[in-house]
Design a protein around this motif. Structure first.
Motif: not given
Length: 181
Positions: A72-86
């Motif tokens: 969740r700290e990634l959000l403070s750096y303007g970064l995020g994570i998702t996936n092609v397939v859930e």
């Protein structure tokens, strides 16, 4: 790190892992799909041996090495994570061509809604399958999704022996420089 039995990992099969995302990120990193360790922990790129977190730090995206549980700290750096397939699987080769295509379609909708500066797909094979671009190579792509630019990065899985942590970090750093420009 918690140790899971094979039975516990198998129980995580098909489990969904929530995105770490928000509108207007600098970079939205996109994995292929959650592995069983990720699904069991609820933390992206959680499998020991996956080089995502070390490479993210080596490339200068994060000021220190983050643990998957700190995602969740990634959000403070303007970064995020998702996936092609859930859907979580033990191996990416368990996914069907249709799952990749549908994942690409849904990813386009997600990116259009969140409008990150860059979508960074980790894995050229996954990118090719999701977007029907058989000629794609690692690096920036001509494709855009709305105003979002697309970059394909090497897959940080420990199984991807063609790339070292250092060569991956160099490619991630190229994206970081582009995202900061």
């Amino acid at each position: 790190m918690t140790r899971f039995t094979r039975t516990e990992l198998e129980a995580a099969r098909d489990r969904l892992v929530p995105d770490v995302a928000a509108a207007g990120l600098r970079v939205l990193f996109c994995g292929i799909n959650p592995g069983l360790m990720t699904a069991a922990t609820g933390h992206h790129f959680a499998r020991p041996g996956n080089r995502f977190w070390p490479v993210l730090h080596l490339s200068g995206f994060t000021p220190r090495l983050l643990k998957p549980a700190e995602q969740r700290e990634l959000l403070s750096y303007g970064l995020g994570i998702t996936n092609v397939v859930e859907r979580a699987t033990a191996r990416a080769d368990e996914l069907t061509a249709e799952e990749y295509r549908e994942g690409g379609r849904l990813l386009e909708l997600k990116v259009a809604r969140l409008r990150p500066g860059w979508l960074a797909v980790v894995g050229v094979t996954a990118y090719r399958a999701a977007f029907g671009d058989r000629t794609a190579r690692v690096g920036p792509q001509e494709r855009t999704i709305g105003g979002t630019r697309v970059w394909v990065l090497p897959n940080p899985s420990g199984l991807n022996a063609h790339w070292t942590a250092e060569t991956m970090a160099h490619e991630f750093a190229r994206l970081r420089a582009a995202a900061e420009a």
